[in-house]
Design a protein around this motif. Structure first.
Motif, PDB file in Angstrom:
ATOM      1  N   PHE A 120       0.811  -1.219   0.000  1.00  0.00           N
ATOM      2  CA  PHE A 120       0.000   0.000   0.000  1.00  0.00           C
ATOM      3  C   PHE A 120       0.844   1.268   0.000  1.00  0.00           C
ATOM      4  O   PHE A 120       1.817   1.403   0.747  1.00  0.00           O
ATOM      5  CB  PHE A 120      -0.895   0.021   1.250  1.00  0.00           C
ATOM      6  CG  PHE A 120      -1.822   1.203   1.314  1.00  0.00           C
ATOM      7  CD1 PHE A 120      -3.060   1.160   0.692  1.00  0.00           C
ATOM      8  CD2 PHE A 120      -1.449   2.371   1.972  1.00  0.00           C
ATOM      9  CE1 PHE A 120      -3.923   2.259   0.734  1.00  0.00           C
ATOM     10  CE2 PHE A 120      -2.299   3.464   2.025  1.00  0.00           C
ATOM     11  CZ  PHE A 120      -3.538   3.403   1.401  1.00  0.00           C
ATOM     12  N   ASN A 121       0.442   2.184  -0.879  1.00  0.00           N
ATOM     13  CA  ASN A 121       0.869   3.578  -0.805  1.00  0.00           C
ATOM     14  C   ASN A 121      -0.321   4.388  -1.305  1.00  0.00           C
ATOM     15  O   ASN A 121      -0.880   4.072  -2.362  1.00  0.00           O
ATOM     16  CB  ASN A 121       2.104   3.841  -1.685  1.00  0.00           C
ATOM     17  CG  ASN A 121       2.383   5.325  -1.844  1.00  0.00           C
ATOM     18  OD1 ASN A 121       2.095   5.902  -2.891  1.00  0.00           O
ATOM     19  ND2 ASN A 121       2.919   5.937  -0.824  1.00  0.00           N
ATOM     20  N   ASP A 133      -7.702  -8.286   3.077  1.00  0.00           N
ATOM     21  CA  ASP A 133      -7.885  -8.477   4.520  1.00  0.00           C
ATOM     22  C   ASP A 133      -6.679  -7.965   5.294  1.00  0.00           C
ATOM     23  O   ASP A 133      -6.709  -7.866   6.522  1.00  0.00           O
ATOM     24  CB  ASP A 133      -8.066  -9.968   4.845  1.00  0.00           C
ATOM     25  CG  ASP A 133      -9.409 -10.478   4.339  1.00  0.00           C
ATOM     26  OD1 ASP A 133     -10.376  -9.698   4.373  1.00  0.00           O
ATOM     27  OD2 ASP A 133      -9.466 -11.644   3.897  1.00  0.00           O
ATOM     28  N   SER A 134      -5.596  -7.700   4.561  1.00  0.00           N
ATOM     29  CA  SER A 134      -4.396  -7.191   5.221  1.00  0.00           C
ATOM     30  C   SER A 134      -3.613  -6.371   4.199  1.00  0.00           C
ATOM     31  O   SER A 134      -3.711  -6.610   2.992  1.00  0.00           O
ATOM     32  CB  SER A 134      -3.536  -8.351   5.735  1.00  0.00           C
ATOM     33  OG  SER A 134      -3.206  -9.217   4.665  1.00  0.00           O
ATOM     34  N   LEU A 135      -2.866  -5.400   4.701  1.00  0.00           N
ATOM     35  CA  LEU A 135      -2.061  -4.539   3.829  1.00  0.00           C
ATOM     36  C   LEU A 135      -0.663  -4.414   4.413  1.00  0.00           C
ATOM     37  O   LEU A 135      -0.470  -4.550   5.622  1.00  0.00           O
ATOM     38  CB  LEU A 135      -2.677  -3.134   3.737  1.00  0.00           C
ATOM     39  CG  LEU A 135      -4.033  -3.005   3.033  1.00  0.00           C
ATOM     40  CD1 LEU A 135      -4.557  -1.575   3.167  1.00  0.00           C
ATOM     41  CD2 LEU A 135      -3.913  -3.393   1.559  1.00  0.00           C
ATOM     42  N   GLY A 195      13.955  -0.963  -5.799  1.00  0.00           N
ATOM     43  CA  GLY A 195      13.257  -0.899  -7.091  1.00  0.00           C
ATOM     44  C   GLY A 195      12.140  -1.937  -7.173  1.00  0.00           C
ATOM     45  O   GLY A 195      10.979  -1.598  -7.437  1.00  0.00           O
ATOM     46  N   PRO A 196      12.458  -3.244  -6.921  1.00  0.00           N
ATOM     47  CA  PRO A 196      11.380  -4.241  -6.922  1.00  0.00           C
ATOM     48  C   PRO A 196      10.265  -3.902  -5.931  1.00  0.00           C
ATOM     49  O   PRO A 196       9.099  -4.199  -6.179  1.00  0.00           O
ATOM     50  CB  PRO A 196      12.113  -5.534  -6.525  1.00  0.00           C
ATOM     51  CG  PRO A 196      13.515  -5.312  -7.000  1.00  0.00           C
ATOM     52  CD  PRO A 196      13.790  -3.847  -6.847  1.00  0.00           C
ATOM     53  N   ASP A 197      10.629  -3.261  -4.822  1.00  0.00           N
ATOM     54  CA  ASP A 197       9.584  -2.914  -3.851  1.00  0.00           C
ATOM     55  C   ASP A 197       8.654  -1.837  -4.430  1.00  0.00           C
ATOM     56  O   ASP A 197       7.439  -1.874  -4.203  1.00  0.00           O
ATOM     57  CB  ASP A 197      10.218  -2.441  -2.540  1.00  0.00           C
ATOM     58  CG  ASP A 197       9.263  -2.612  -1.360  1.00  0.00           C
ATOM     59  OD1 ASP A 197       8.422  -3.544  -1.403  1.00  0.00           O
ATOM     60  OD2 ASP A 197       9.348  -1.821  -0.404  1.00  0.00           O
ATOM     61  N   VAL A 198       9.232  -0.882  -5.182  1.00  0.00           N
ATOM     62  CA  VAL A 198       8.381   0.128  -5.843  1.00  0.00           C
ATOM     63  C   VAL A 198       7.401  -0.584  -6.779  1.00  0.00           C
ATOM     64  O   VAL A 198       6.241  -0.180  -6.917  1.00  0.00           O
ATOM     65  CB  VAL A 198       9.235   1.157  -6.621  1.00  0.00           C
ATOM     66  CG1 VAL A 198       8.351   2.044  -7.494  1.00  0.00           C
ATOM     67  CG2 VAL A 198      10.069   2.007  -5.664  1.00  0.00           C
ATOM     68  N   ASN A 199       7.860  -1.674  -7.389  1.00  0.00           N
ATOM     69  CA  ASN A 199       6.980  -2.403  -8.321  1.00  0.00           C
ATOM     70  C   ASN A 199       5.819  -3.117  -7.632  1.00  0.00           C
ATOM     71  O   ASN A 199       4.865  -3.523  -8.289  1.00  0.00           O
ATOM     72  CB  ASN A 199       7.782  -3.398  -9.157  1.00  0.00           C
ATOM     73  CG  ASN A 199       8.680  -2.705 -10.159  1.00  0.00           C
ATOM     74  OD1 ASN A 199       9.805  -3.120 -10.391  1.00  0.00           O
ATOM     75  ND2 ASN A 199       8.200  -1.612 -10.749  1.00  0.00           N
ATOM     76  N   THR A 200       5.870  -3.255  -6.296  1.00  0.00           N
ATOM     77  CA  THR A 200       4.683  -3.779  -5.598  1.00  0.00           C
ATOM     78  C   THR A 200       3.592  -2.705  -5.556  1.00  0.00           C
ATOM     79  O   THR A 200       2.430  -3.010  -5.309  1.00  0.00           O
ATOM     80  CB  THR A 200       4.989  -4.246  -4.146  1.00  0.00           C
ATOM     81  OG1 THR A 200       5.348  -3.117  -3.336  1.00  0.00           O
ATOM     82  CG2 THR A 200       6.104  -5.273  -4.114  1.00  0.00           C
ATOM     83  N   ILE A 201       3.981  -1.450  -5.799  1.00  0.00           N
ATOM     84  CA  ILE A 201       3.022  -0.330  -5.825  1.00  0.00           C
ATOM     85  C   ILE A 201       2.734   0.082  -7.267  1.00  0.00           C
ATOM     86  O   ILE A 201       1.591   0.294  -7.650  1.00  0.00           O
ATOM     87  CB  ILE A 201       3.602   0.882  -5.038  1.00  0.00           C
ATOM     88  CG1 ILE A 201       3.877   0.503  -3.573  1.00  0.00           C
ATOM     89  CG2 ILE A 201       2.684   2.095  -5.141  1.00  0.00           C
ATOM     90  CD1 ILE A 201       2.650   0.117  -2.785  1.00  0.00           C
ATOM     91  N   LEU A 202       3.794   0.223  -8.052  1.00  0.00           N
ATOM     92  CA  LEU A 202       3.674   0.667  -9.451  1.00  0.00           C
ATOM     93  C   LEU A 202       4.289  -0.425 -10.326  1.00  0.00           C
ATOM     94  O   LEU A 202       5.453  -0.331 -10.728  1.00  0.00           O
ATOM     95  CB  LEU A 202       4.419   2.001  -9.646  1.00  0.00           C
ATOM     96  CG  LEU A 202       4.007   3.154  -8.722  1.00  0.00           C
ATOM     97  CD1 LEU A 202       4.972   4.330  -8.842  1.00  0.00           C
ATOM     98  CD2 LEU A 202       2.583   3.611  -9.036  1.00  0.00           C
ATOM     99  N   PRO A 203       3.518  -1.478 -10.629  1.00  0.00           N
ATOM    100  CA  PRO A 203       4.103  -2.648 -11.293  1.00  0.00           C
ATOM    101  C   PRO A 203       4.673  -2.369 -12.676  1.00  0.00           C
ATOM    102  O   PRO A 203       5.565  -3.087 -13.129  1.00  0.00           O
ATOM    103  CB  PRO A 203       2.933  -3.644 -11.368  1.00  0.00           C
ATOM    104  CG  PRO A 203       1.710  -2.907 -10.972  1.00  0.00           C
ATOM    105  CD  PRO A 203       2.095  -1.643 -10.301  1.00  0.00           C
TER     106      PRO A 203
END
Ligand code: NAD
Length: 355
Positions: A120-121, A133-135, A195-203
């Motif tokens: 989440f962002n 159910d979870s973020l 970078g990969p973590d940003v892709n969990t928000i902006l794939p």
């Protein structure tokens, strides 16, 4: 009223607790501590109900003269959501406990993405929380990058982002972290995990990150280079980022030359703990060479994820639209830093909540 419990009352937890307590649609039911230390005393002084994070430690608190309302299990019985602010990795260990009590949970960025149904962002992935159910609220660095890459991608299209992150060695209270007198590639391999973590928000955003650690405690600094699909104009990029409610454009001439002055300014204008919830982008650093955009920004690692946790609670438990939640959070915290030096003296007004 959304009844909220905060499990883990450290750097992030104590700030999330204060932010939740400031919301008119939320009630902070209580916070947990593992042991009776100065943080536990501070929670009680703030008027928060304290719970022992470990069930059999209730007596330890009582012996130290700190009254507790119960244990984590008791807290989970009376909340609608728990915000897990425990050290990295502990959140995952807590997950079965939350599930056993059937309490939706919000985790922090130190956990692996798999800990929750979605990352989440508020700027980049608010709607992705629907039905979860979870973020997991992503880390301070990922939050800071998502907040600027989302508007750039929407307006110009991001062909490729390359970011060098100079990370603070530790938070001010973390006396055991470092480095002491060095600048250390961390990790020495590229790309870093950010970078990969940003892709969990902006794939769909192509982003590579390289990270170093420096012997500072105040903030992270990002050197950002983004190749855009459409040729930008520096003034238009300044306007675009200036319109983002969680981006502070540091105006030229205000005399803020680094993290020290930024934190000093935040304290002087009355921010609690000198917290800076916004990304801080040096306006004069916004430069364009062809389709390449360059800028420097700082993010306050202790603070930028705090409003995101508040929005995550609404996204998880209500059907509040993104813009309304962000406006409510911003207004309640008096977010939207605007120097009187901005816009030739016409500082933006605080956003008004749509309620
Ligand atoms: P912290 O160490 O400052 O605080 C964690 C608190 O949890 C401490 O008070 C600790 O005593 C307590 N705790 C430990 N085990 C516990 C347990 N089993 N149950 C309940 N409480 C327990 O850590 P932090 O910096 O606040 O980080 C928390 C999370 O937020 C991590 O996932 C971290 O990656 C993430 N995060 C940290 C920062 C930052 O810069 N500090 C920024 C963004 C995200």
């Amino acid at each position: 009223m959304i009844r909220v419990g905060v499990n883990g009352y450290g750097t992030i937890g104590k700030r999330v607790a204060d932010a939740v307590a400031a919301q008119s649609d939320m009630e902070l039911v209580g916070v947990t501590k593992t042991s009776p230390n100065y943080g536990a005393e501070a929670a009680i002084r703030r008027g928060y109900d304290l719970y022992a994070a470990i069930d059999d430690r209730v007596n330890e608190f009582e012996s130290a003269g700190l009254g507790v309302t119960g244990s984590l299990a008791d807290l989970l019985e009376v909340v609608d959501v728990v915000v897990d602010c425990c050290p990295s990795g502990i959140g995952e260990r807590n997950r079965p406990i939350y599930e056993a009590h059937d309490v939706p949970a919000i985790y922090q960025g130190g956990e692996d993405a798999e800990v929750a149904d979605a990352s989440f962002n508020a700027r980049g992935s608010y709607e992705a929380a629907r039905g979860a159910d979870s973020l997991r609220v992503v880390s301070c660095n990922t939050t800071g990058l998502s907040r600027i890459l989302a508007p750039l991608d929407e307006t110009y299209g991001v062909e490729k982002a390359r970011v060098t992150l100079v990370r603070r060695g530790g938070d001010p209270s973390e006396t055991d972290r470092g480095p002491i007198n060095d600048v250390v590639p961390d990790p020495a391999t590229v790309p870093s995990h950010h970078g990969p973590d940003v892709n969990t928000i902006l794939p769909d955003v192509d982003v590579d990150t390289a990270a170093l650690k420096a012997p500072v405690t105040a903030m992270h600094t990002h050197s950002v280079n983004v190749t855009l699909e459409a040729e930008p104009n520096a003034a238009a990029v300044r306007d675009l980022l200036g319109d983002e409610s969680r981006v502070f454009l540091i105006p030229e001439g205000v005399g803020i030359d680094g993290a020290g002055a930024l934190k000093d300014y935040a304290g002087d204008i009355g921010r609690p703990r000198g917290d800076v919830w916004e990304n801080c982008v040096w306006e004069e650093s916004i430069s364009v060479e062809g389709r390449d955009l360059y800028l420097f920004q700082n993010v306050h690692q202790e603070a930028d994820v705090v409003p995101e946790n508040v929005d995550a609670i609404r996204a998880l438990l209500t059907d509040t639209p993104r813009a309304e939640s962000v406006a409510r959070t911003n207004e309640s915290l008096e977010m939207g830093l605007d120097s009187l030096f901005s816009d030739g003296g016409d500082a933006r007004s605080p956003l008004t909540a749509d309620d």
